[in-house]
Design an enzyme around this catalytic site. Structure first.
Site, mmCIF file in Angstrom:
data_model
loop_
_atom_site.group_PDB
_atom_site.id
_atom_site.type_symbol
_atom_site.label_atom_id
_atom_site.label_comp_id
_atom_site.label_asym_id
_atom_site.label_seq_id
_atom_site.Cartn_x
_atom_site.Cartn_y
_atom_site.Cartn_z
ATOM 1 C CG PHE A 79 -1.942 1.001 1.293
ATOM 2 C CD1 PHE A 79 -3.137 0.811 0.614
ATOM 3 C CD2 PHE A 79 -1.772 2.171 2.020
ATOM 4 C CE1 PHE A 79 -4.131 1.770 0.655
ATOM 5 C CE2 PHE A 79 -2.772 3.138 2.070
ATOM 6 C CZ PHE A 79 -3.946 2.936 1.385
ATOM 7 C CG ASP A 97 -0.104 -2.959 6.911
ATOM 8 O OD1 ASP A 97 -1.192 -3.322 7.417
ATOM 9 O OD2 ASP A 97 0.129 -1.779 6.591
ATOM 10 C CE1 TYR A 147 -9.195 2.862 7.478
ATOM 11 C CE2 TYR A 147 -8.107 3.742 9.427
ATOM 12 C CZ TYR A 147 -8.114 3.501 8.075
ATOM 13 O OH TYR A 147 -7.046 3.903 7.307
ATOM 14 C CE LYS A 148 -8.003 -0.148 5.271
ATOM 15 N NZ LYS A 148 -6.557 -0.132 5.079
ATOM 16 N NE ARG A 174 -10.893 -1.343 -2.643
ATOM 17 C CZ ARG A 174 -10.219 -0.899 -1.588
ATOM 18 N NH1 ARG A 174 -9.054 -1.424 -1.289
ATOM 19 N NH2 ARG A 174 -10.676 0.070 -0.838
HETATM 20 C C1 LIG Z 1 -5.883 1.105 5.044
HETATM 21 C C2 LIG Z 1 -4.425 0.890 5.064
HETATM 22 C C3 LIG Z 1 -3.590 1.801 5.728
HETATM 23 C C4 LIG Z 1 -4.164 3.032 6.355
HETATM 24 O O1 LIG Z 1 -3.225 3.821 6.992
HETATM 25 P P1 LIG Z 1 -3.693 5.046 7.915
HETATM 26 O O2 LIG Z 1 -2.466 5.479 8.577
HETATM 27 O O3 LIG Z 1 -4.756 4.528 8.837
HETATM 28 O O4 LIG Z 1 -4.303 6.086 7.034
HETATM 29 C C5 LIG Z 1 -2.227 1.518 5.770
HETATM 30 N N1 LIG Z 1 -1.709 0.419 5.189
HETATM 31 C C6 LIG Z 1 -2.498 -0.466 4.524
HETATM 32 C C7 LIG Z 1 -1.898 -1.677 3.902
HETATM 33 C C8 LIG Z 1 -3.877 -0.253 4.432
HETATM 34 O O5 LIG Z 1 -4.652 -1.111 3.777
#
Ligand SMILES: *Cc1c(COP(=O)(O)O)cnc(C)c1O
Length: 418
Positions: free
Chosen positions: A132, A203, A228-229, A377
């Site tokens: 990401f 992650d 939050y997911k 998605r």
């Molecule tokens: C959603 C997501 C994030 C989000 O990072 P924030 O610091 O909460 O904005 C980070 N890494 C991955 C792989 C994600 O899917």
């Protein structure tokens, strides 16, 4: 649930799958707007009904009445660890190894830095092109800060294990690709890292709350994840960090705030890290945000992560089967691996007009999202998505294509948040 095997699937078949679903009753734990089919729980999970009462109690009683005494009386100071111990159950960690703090990006900084410090003679941080962007950006910022000798090596997703060498301090990957839903073999990559003397950092943003994993069994070195997911903690909810007990004595992370000090209220001027996972906390915990996560995590433990995974795979298999039957002729492709052990809880379709198609679908109250350059998605949060929803989502998508609804001018302009 044998969604993938039956041949002539109809809406009635999907309704039968719902009746046979052992976790169907849990949908009622969530507040979902009437008539909406929500397939974006991989971006922002739905609201657990119990969350509203819990947050209201903090406002009315804890903050409202107890004021500053809430830090001890209501255990605000201990909540990061209480929730961390609960998340530990979902990811195969032990109590005392997970803490709820800060955000995913901030925690990425802490764990990469901690790993680089544990391998001072090595200069390479290895990641893959499917990671990401924020993870890669945070790594770039840190490596730049560390100085010229350090570097990031970025390889293809399926070349991570064999790209680890004697200069690799750590491998840092996201288990489930946010676009395609492709899933890394964590055990294999972690083992390959250890064989070369490197550390493995994971992650779990798209893993926690939908795919069972065993961090300690595979001997992962560090992990971070998102609140939050699939954990349904609310917009911008705090994230979590995992560090196994075997690293606690020697690990150091660079964001040395007072609440990671062994005794913050001593107010001394020398930083002494707390024992255990608490040194990964820098600041005063955001109590409203943390409290809003608790009901969602409690629910997830009760649903059973194995049950959630089984249903999620049945939902994604059904969706892919229906897409193959009804949507390939409209120019869609499927970017998500077909093999169940190689995918997470989402399905990514490709289409050159993906943005406009998703806008037209959302106008029909089927909510997914779009990711550049051409990914449409759909996330399948098993606790609240029904098999009939899968049918209806595909049916609506067929209508959008057959009636060419996506060509309307109001669906053409891209917004800032996609
Ligand atoms: C959603 C997501 C994030 C989000 O990072 P924030 O610091 O909460 O904005 C980070 N890494 C991955 C792989 C994600 O899917």
């Amino acid at each position: 649930m044998t969604a993938q095997t039956s041949s002539a699937t109809t809406r009635a078949t999907c309704e039968a799958f719902d009746r046979a679903d052992p976790i169907r009753a849990y949908r009622d734990r969530f507040r979902l707007p009437e008539g909406v089919i929500y397939l974006d729980g991989n971006s922002l999970g739905a609201l657990p009904k119990a969350t509203a009462d819990r947050v209201k109690k903090v406002l009315d009683v804890e903050w409202g009445e107890h004021l500053v005494d809430g830090w001890l009386k209501d255990n605000w100071m201990g909540l990061s660890e209480v929730l961390g111990d609960k998340i530990a159950k979902l990811i195969g960690a032990d109590a005392g190894e997970v803490i709820v703090v800060d955000t995913t990006s901030i925690n990425v900084h802490k764990v990469i830095a901690a790993a680089m410090l544990m391998r001072p003679d090595r200069r390479t941080l290895l990641t893959d092109k499917g990671n990401f962007p924020t993870d890669v950006y945070m790594a770039q910022g840190l490596v730049e800060f560390l100085g010229r000798q350090h570097r990031i090596k970025m390889v293809e997703e399926d070349e991570v294990a064999e790209s680890i060498d004697e200069d690799t301090a750590a491998v840092f990957c996201t288990q489930i690709n946010y676009k395609t839903g492709r899933l890394h073999d964590m055990a294999k990559i972690t083992k390959a890292a250890h064989a070369k003397g490197a550390l493995a950092i994971w992650d779990l943003a798209h893993t926690a709350g939908c795919v069972p994993i065993e961090l300690n069994k595979i001997e992962a070195d560090f992990a971070v994840g998102c609140g939050y997911k699939y954990l349904n903690g609310g917009p911008g909810a705090p994230a979590f960090v995992f560090a196994p007990k075997r690293h606690h004595d020697k690990v150091r992370q660079p964001l040395t705030g007072w609440l990671g000090h062994t005794n913050p209220f001593e107010f001394g001027l020398d930083y002494k890290p707390a024992q255990g996972i608490r040194q990964f906390r820098a600041s005063s915990p955001p109590i409203l945000g943390i409290v809003a996560m608790e009901a969602g995590i409690d629910d997830m433990i009760e649903f059973g992560i194995g049950n959630v995974r089984a249903k999620s795979l049945a939902l994604t298999s059904l969706f892919m089967k229906l897409v193959e039957e009804r949507l390939l002729k409209h120019g869609f492709g499927i970017a998500t691996p077909k093999e169940t052990e190689r995918r997470g809880s989402q399905v990514a379709l490709t289409h050159k007009d993906g943005w406009a198609i998703m806008q037209a679908l959302k106008a029909r109250k089927v909510i997914g999202d779009f990711r550049e350059p051409n990914i449409v998605r759909f996330g399948f949060a098993a606790p609240y998505v029904r098999f009939a929803d899968v049918w209806d989502a595909v049916e609506n998508l067929v209508q959008v294509m057959e009636k060419e609804e996506w060509k309307k001018p109001e669906f053409q302009n891209k917004k800032w948040v996609t």
